[in-house]
Each structure stands twice: as C-alpha cells, then as structure tokens.
Design a protein around this motif. Structure first.
Motif, PDB file in Angstrom:
ATOM      1  N   GLU A 161       0.869  -1.181   0.000  1.00 24.64           N
ATOM      2  CA  GLU A 161       0.000   0.000   0.000  1.00 24.64           C
ATOM      3  C   GLU A 161       0.908   1.234   0.000  1.00 24.64           C
ATOM      4  O   GLU A 161       1.515   1.568   1.012  1.00 24.64           O
ATOM      5  CB  GLU A 161      -0.961  -0.020   1.188  1.00 24.64           C
ATOM      6  N   PRO A 162       0.989   1.897  -1.165  1.00 23.04           N
ATOM      7  CA  PRO A 162       1.954   2.983  -1.332  1.00 23.04           C
ATOM      8  C   PRO A 162       1.670   4.165  -0.412  1.00 23.04           C
ATOM      9  O   PRO A 162       0.523   4.431  -0.060  1.00 23.04           O
ATOM     10  CB  PRO A 162       1.772   3.417  -2.786  1.00 23.04           C
ATOM     11  N   GLY A 163       2.741   4.851  -0.037  1.00 24.29           N
ATOM     12  CA  GLY A 163       2.607   6.109   0.685  1.00 24.29           C
ATOM     13  C   GLY A 163       2.246   5.962   2.138  1.00 24.29           C
ATOM     14  O   GLY A 163       1.886   6.946   2.790  1.00 24.29           O
ATOM     15  N   THR A 164       2.317   4.756   2.693  1.00 30.42           N
ATOM     16  CA  THR A 164       1.903   4.567   4.078  1.00 30.42           C
ATOM     17  C   THR A 164       3.094   4.455   5.027  1.00 30.42           C
ATOM     18  O   THR A 164       2.972   4.796   6.201  1.00 30.42           O
ATOM     19  CB  THR A 164       1.084   3.270   4.242  1.00 30.42           C
ATOM     20  N   ALA A 349      -1.008   3.791   9.293  1.00 33.54           N
ATOM     21  CA  ALA A 349      -1.300   2.355   9.355  1.00 33.54           C
ATOM     22  C   ALA A 349      -2.213   1.959   8.195  1.00 33.54           C
ATOM     23  O   ALA A 349      -3.282   2.568   8.009  1.00 33.54           O
ATOM     24  CB  ALA A 349      -1.942   2.010  10.686  1.00 33.54           C
ATOM     25  N   ALA A 350      -1.794   0.950   7.440  1.00 34.51           N
ATOM     26  CA  ALA A 350      -2.570   0.538   6.272  1.00 34.51           C
ATOM     27  C   ALA A 350      -3.965   0.071   6.681  1.00 34.51           C
ATOM     28  O   ALA A 350      -4.936   0.257   5.949  1.00 34.51           O
ATOM     29  CB  ALA A 350      -1.820  -0.556   5.507  1.00 34.51           C
ATOM     30  N   ALA A 351      -4.071  -0.522   7.877  1.00 28.38           N
ATOM     31  CA  ALA A 351      -5.369  -1.040   8.326  1.00 28.38           C
ATOM     32  C   ALA A 351      -6.376   0.083   8.577  1.00 28.38           C
ATOM     33  O   ALA A 351      -7.581  -0.152   8.607  1.00 28.38           O
ATOM     34  CB  ALA A 351      -5.172  -1.859   9.612  1.00 28.38           C
ATOM     35  N   ALA A 352      -5.871   1.312   8.762  1.00 29.60           N
ATOM     36  CA  ALA A 352      -6.770   2.432   9.046  1.00 29.60           C
ATOM     37  C   ALA A 352      -7.309   3.082   7.772  1.00 29.60           C
ATOM     38  O   ALA A 352      -8.120   3.998   7.834  1.00 29.60           O
ATOM     39  CB  ALA A 352      -6.036   3.470   9.894  1.00 29.60           C
ATOM     40  N   ILE A 353      -6.845   2.583   6.605  1.00 33.51           N
ATOM     41  CA  ILE A 353      -7.275   3.196   5.347  1.00 33.51           C
ATOM     42  C   ILE A 353      -8.561   2.522   4.873  1.00 33.51           C
ATOM     43  O   ILE A 353      -8.664   1.287   4.867  1.00 33.51           O
ATOM     44  CB  ILE A 353      -6.174   3.037   4.272  1.00 33.51           C
ATOM     45  N   ASP A 357     -10.144   4.034  -0.467  1.00 33.08           N
ATOM     46  CA  ASP A 357      -8.955   4.874  -0.572  1.00 33.08           C
ATOM     47  C   ASP A 357      -7.678   4.082  -0.855  1.00 33.08           C
ATOM     48  O   ASP A 357      -6.596   4.657  -0.970  1.00 33.08           O
ATOM     49  CB  ASP A 357      -8.763   5.683   0.718  1.00 33.08           C
ATOM     50  N   LEU A 358      -7.794   2.762  -0.942  1.00 28.13           N
ATOM     51  CA  LEU A 358      -6.613   1.951  -1.224  1.00 28.13           C
ATOM     52  C   LEU A 358      -6.153   2.180  -2.658  1.00 28.13           C
ATOM     53  O   LEU A 358      -6.963   2.287  -3.583  1.00 28.13           O
ATOM     54  CB  LEU A 358      -6.919   0.458  -1.029  1.00 28.13           C
ATOM     55  N   MET A 359      -4.826   2.269  -2.839  1.00 29.21           N
ATOM     56  CA  MET A 359      -4.288   2.389  -4.195  1.00 29.21           C
ATOM     57  C   MET A 359      -4.096   1.014  -4.823  1.00 29.21           C
ATOM     58  O   MET A 359      -4.141   0.850  -6.029  1.00 29.21           O
ATOM     59  CB  MET A 359      -2.944   3.122  -4.148  1.00 29.21           C
ATOM     60  N   GLN A 360      -3.849   0.002  -3.974  1.00 30.18           N
ATOM     61  CA  GLN A 360      -3.502  -1.330  -4.482  1.00 30.18           C
ATOM     62  C   GLN A 360      -4.634  -1.989  -5.262  1.00 30.18           C
ATOM     63  O   GLN A 360      -4.394  -2.913  -6.030  1.00 30.18           O
ATOM     64  CB  GLN A 360      -3.094  -2.235  -3.320  1.00 30.18           C
TER      65      GLN A 360
END
Lengths: 364, 204
Positions: A161-164, A349-353, A357-360
């Motif tokens: 997950e980019p940018g995290t 934190a990726a889990a908070a996205i 809003d995920l880029m992946q």
C-alpha cells in the motif's frame, strides 16, 4: 502445442523482450528511489540507489492531497535524467498509453504503469509489447502478475500500500505470490489447465511458472517499505530488489524533508537592495521574484543545505536502506545500518485506510 | 602443489546487479558459484566475476570497510572476469563521468556510450573465439575507447573492442550471461584452469 517460452503474444526468446529483461536483471539486489527533484535524485545516486523514479508527488503526498495524479512533467523528467548516470524510471497512469509514448520518447529507461497514479482506463492496461522501453507493473497475486507479464511487463513489483510507510501489505502480497508459485509446482500437467482458469492467467505462463518455480521476470517489492529492516524483510521473503517511495524523503504525511541547497536564484539583501543571482550574475531583484524564494540570504550560503538536519536525515535513510537491501541476510550489517538512521517517516497504518482509498485495488 | 580444480569455485560479486544470471551460466558449465557480498567471502576462490549493474552503486559498497583496496589487490593475483559495469570497475581509466576503478586492466572505458535503454541492442558478429559468430547483448553499454599494449582484443563492435583479455583478466562490455552461447564463460573457466596450472608449475 504452444511454445512454453511464450508469454502469450511474444516469445521470451525475442530480442526486444530479452533486452527489457536484461535491464531488469541489472537492477537486481538494489534500491529504486522515488525522487521529486534534481537534488533528491543526486542524493539517491550518491547513497547508492540503482535507479530513481522521477515523479512530481510521492505516494504519501498524493494520498494526503488528493486530486488526479498524472505522469510527471517532461521537463522535470529531463532534468532528473540529465542529473544522474543511473537509469531513470517514470510512472504512467494505468492504461494511459499516450503518457507511456511520451515517456518512451523522453528516453526513460523503465516505465512504471502504476496504481499510485489515477487510472486512465477502467478495463485495459497498456499493451506493453508495443513499446521498446521496458515496463514494470504492480501485482497483489500471481494471476495479476501473469496478466501483466502477458501484456509485456518485464518486471513485477508487489504493490503493497503505497505512501503509508506500513510494510504489512507488501508482506501480504509477496507471501501471496510466493505461496501461489509454490502451489503450482506440485500440480500435475492436467491440473495446470484449471490453474490457468483459477488464476485468470494464460496457460503458457502458468505452465512456465509451474516448471521453473519462479516468475519469468524479476520480482521486486514496493509499497510501504520505510526502514532498513523493512527492506531486509522483503528481500528475505523473496523480493529481488526494493522500491522505496515516500520512505526516504518524507517527514510527515504530506511534507517532504527539506534536502535542497541554497542556490542561484535565491535572494539576498544588501542595505535597502535585494539581489538575486541568475546564471552567475548578481542582478537587482524585483519583489515578485523575492516572494517566490522566501527570505533573503547571505550569498556565502549558496551551495549550503537549507536545512542541514533534515538533509542529513534523508541521506541517512537512503544509505541505510541501500546497505540493508544488499546485506539483507546479515543482521549485524542491517543493525549497523539501522543505527545510522536519524529519523523515519511518520507513516499511516494501512489497516486504518478505507477500502475505497486503497491504491492497491487499482488495476486487476 | 595446488591441483587444477575440477569444479572451480567462482565468486560472483553480488553487491547489486546481474549476479543471478552469472550463477545460472556457471552452474550450467559445471563450476561452483559463490555470491560475494563481504571481503571474507573472497577466501579460497579460483576465480571472480564482477557482473553488470550500476558501477556507481557497487563503488559505494566497495568504499566501505576497505573492500576497494582488498579487491584491488585480490584481482592482481586471481583470474577475474568483468562484464559491463564489472569491466568499468576493472579499467585503468573511466570516462563520462570519470570515477574510481580497480585499475587492473589497461583500458579506457566510456560509460553509457551508446545511450540509454532504448539504445540497448543484441548484435551477432564474428570474433576470435572458435565457432560461429557470437551473440552480444548490450544493455546501456559502455565502450572501450583505448586498450594498452598488453591487451588482446577478442571481439569488436564498430571497430571498438567489446571482449578483451590481458593475462588473467577478461572483460566484456556486453552480457554473455544473458545469451545461451556459453563460449565466453568457457573461455574464462579455461583461463582459470590455466592460471592455476601455471601457478602449480611455478610453485613446484
């Protein structure tokens, strides 16, 4: 019977594809760093990066600022190409083959058809066989990787997950691809036809992976790698090189470290007069220019860092991640490298996205 | 007396670059490859390969812990084969831009002389190696613009040397590890065997 060395539309023996894979081989065991300007590119090269990715905003800024993220301005890409001797990569939007044509024309060494940018096509990725310039594409699982390879990608990078600055999804995607490859190697020939259906990937490629136990192109890792230990982790999980985006030059979510030097074009004050140095000549400054460059400086500062502490921090991160990537299996060297780092991006934190809003999830 | 090795132990510098491809070729030819990331791993090798990649990156690693000086003296006595960036590291002079090198082979090398990746190419040309013309894979390749009097040219491109040998040092501006033709690596392994046979004779 189909040629087992074919990726569906083009043979791996064909010269154009071999040259693309050749450069990908040269980039193994190293770090590719996102850079937004010439000074960052120079720092990356000086730190030992094998390549730089030229872009206007790193993923953390794109995430924080929103809006449509597009290919970088050709002027910026040219400046960065002129500033370093290592290969230069640049990103095109998914499906945006016209951006890719521009990047090929500029002579970038690798094009990243990237989920970090806003996708330009909801169905089709770029036909990468149509280009001389090699492509790298992101993937979250084996099927996605093989679909990109069928389209002509010469390198795969796990998306993460980019940018995290959170490595958890890079780990998830690498483990996913590696375990799916292992699972293929124990299937019988008759089971491989169904595996192709399950993975949604060309049978010929599925068969190649089953026989060789690896992807037919180098497999790198990206998306959330922010520390020397993160790099060592991804290399031990099977990555052959590391992409670092926001992890080197970002401080807060949308704020880069200030790594620039005072340079020509900066303004200094002499009595009531303001002066600006342009092409080596001191000239009286006009207020409109001065407002662009901020506070006046002493001319002796030219060439000195604007913020020595933050510049040192960026350099320390870049160097340490390069060392940790090469010496990924040597905990002592990774520990020594990690110790030299004077700060790390704050991260998200990726889990908070939220899912939307995920880029992946861009690309398929 | 040291016996000529039957399966020579060949180090492949693995700081970064095309080390995997060299390992594949060496294994196929019956040699035993060993990845080299720290100076201690140079111990007891029969030969060493400096692969392609980014010479600037490799130099950063060599600058640490005296690796550069150790390697500089090591290649004086050990058969060494440099491809592309490896050839740049072995050269006495490097241009565009100038950079530090091991100076083990009396040549001048111009970096990225043919342009960027879009100018990379695969050519097939006659060489002094036995057999048919040789396929040469050039990736962002350098050009050897000068060779010293002791340097033998074994292959060329547009009149410039692409494969050169001087004593126990072999260098290529192309990538034999990316071709199916094993002759260049075979030549290196022959050179390794000869070197050890000579060494054995001298010390006998």
């Amino acid at each position: 019977m189909a040629d087992p060395t074919s990726n569906g539309t083009s043979s791996f023996h064909e010269p154009a594809l071999r040259l693309k894979l050749g450069l990908a081989e040269m980039l193994k065991g190293g770090v590719i760093m996102d850079v937004m300007n010439v000074e960052q590119a120079r720092i990356a090269e000086e730190a030992g990066a094998i390549s730089v990715m030229a872009l206007e905003r790193v993923p953390a800024m794109i995430r924080a600022e929103g809006g449509v993220a597009r290919m970088a301005n050709p002027k910026l890409i040219r400046e960065i190409m002129a500033a370093v001797t290592i290969p230069v990569m640049a990103k095109a939007r998914i499906g945006h083959f016209a951006e890719a044509q521009i990047l090929q024309h500029l002579g970038v060494d690798f094009i990243d058809e990237s989920e970090v940018l806003t996708p330009a096509d909801e169905t089709y990725h770029i036909d990468k066989h149509a280009f001389t310039t090699p492509f790298v594409c992101g993937a979250r699982n084996l099927g996605e990787a093989l679909r990109r390879i069928a389209e002509g990608a010469a390198m795969i990078r796990t998306k993460g997950e980019p940018g995290t600055g959170d490595v958890v999804h890079a780990v998830r995607h690498m483990r996913q691809i590696v375990s799916e490859i292992k699972a293929l190697t124990v299937l019988s020939d008759q089971e491989l036809y169904n595996a192709a259906k399950v993975h949604g990937a060309p049978y010929e490629l599925v068969r190649m992976v089953a026989k060789s136990g690896s992807l037919p192109v180098p497999n790198f890792s990206a998306g959330g790698i922010a520390t020397p230990a993160d790099a060592a982790l991804m290399m031990q999980l099977g990555a052959e090189s590391i992409f670092v985006g926001s992890g080197i030059f970002m401080k807060e979510r949308a704020t880069p470290l200030e790594v620039g030097l005072y340079e020509e074009g900066d303004v200094y004050k002499d009595g009531d007069w303001y002066w600006v140095k342009i092409k080596g000549e001191w000239q009286p400054d006009v207020p409109i220019v001065r407002s662009n460059f901020g506070k006046p400086i002493d001319p002796s500062l030219i060439g000195q860092p604007r913020n020595p502490e933050e510049r040192v921090e960026a350099i320390s991160r870049a160097r340490a991640i390069v060392i940790a990537t090469t010496h990924f299996a040597d905990a002592k060297i990774v520990a020594d490298a990690a110790e030299t780092v004077t700060g790390t991006m704050k991260g998200l934190a990726a889990a908070a996205i939220e899912e939307k809003d995920l880029m992946q999830t861009r690309g398929w | 007396m040291m016996a000529a090795p039957t399966s020579p132990l060949i180090g492949v510098l693995a700081l970064q670059g095309a080390y995997d491809a060299h390992v594949r070729t060496l294994t196929a030819l019956g040699a035993t490859p060993r990845l080299i990331r720290v100076p201690a791993e140079l111990d007891a090798l029969d030969g060493l390969i400096l692969p392609g990649g980014e010479s600037t990156t490799m130099l950063k690693f060599l600058d640490r812990n005296g690796f550069f000086e150790i390697l500089q003296s090591y290649v004086k006595s050990t058969p060494t084969f440099g491809t592309c960036a490896g050839a740049i590291l072995l050269a006495t002079h490097v241009e565009s831009p100038a950079q530090r090198s091991l100076a083990a082979l009396d040549i001048t090398v111009q970096r990225n002389a043919y342009g960027r990746q879009i100018d990379s190419s695969i050519l097939t040309a006659p060489t002094s190696l036995p057999g048919p013309p040789l396929e040469m894979v050039f990736i962002r390749a350098p050009r050897i613009t000068r060779t010293g009097p002791t340097v033998e040219t074994l292959a060329t491109r547009d009149g410039f040397p692409t494969l050169v040998r001087s004593g126990h040092i072999l260098a290529a501006t192309f990538h034999p590890e990316l071709s199916a033709d094993p002759r260049v690596h075979q030549l290196f392994l022959t050179l390794v065997r000869q070197h050890h046979a000579d060494f054995a004779r001298q010390s006998h």
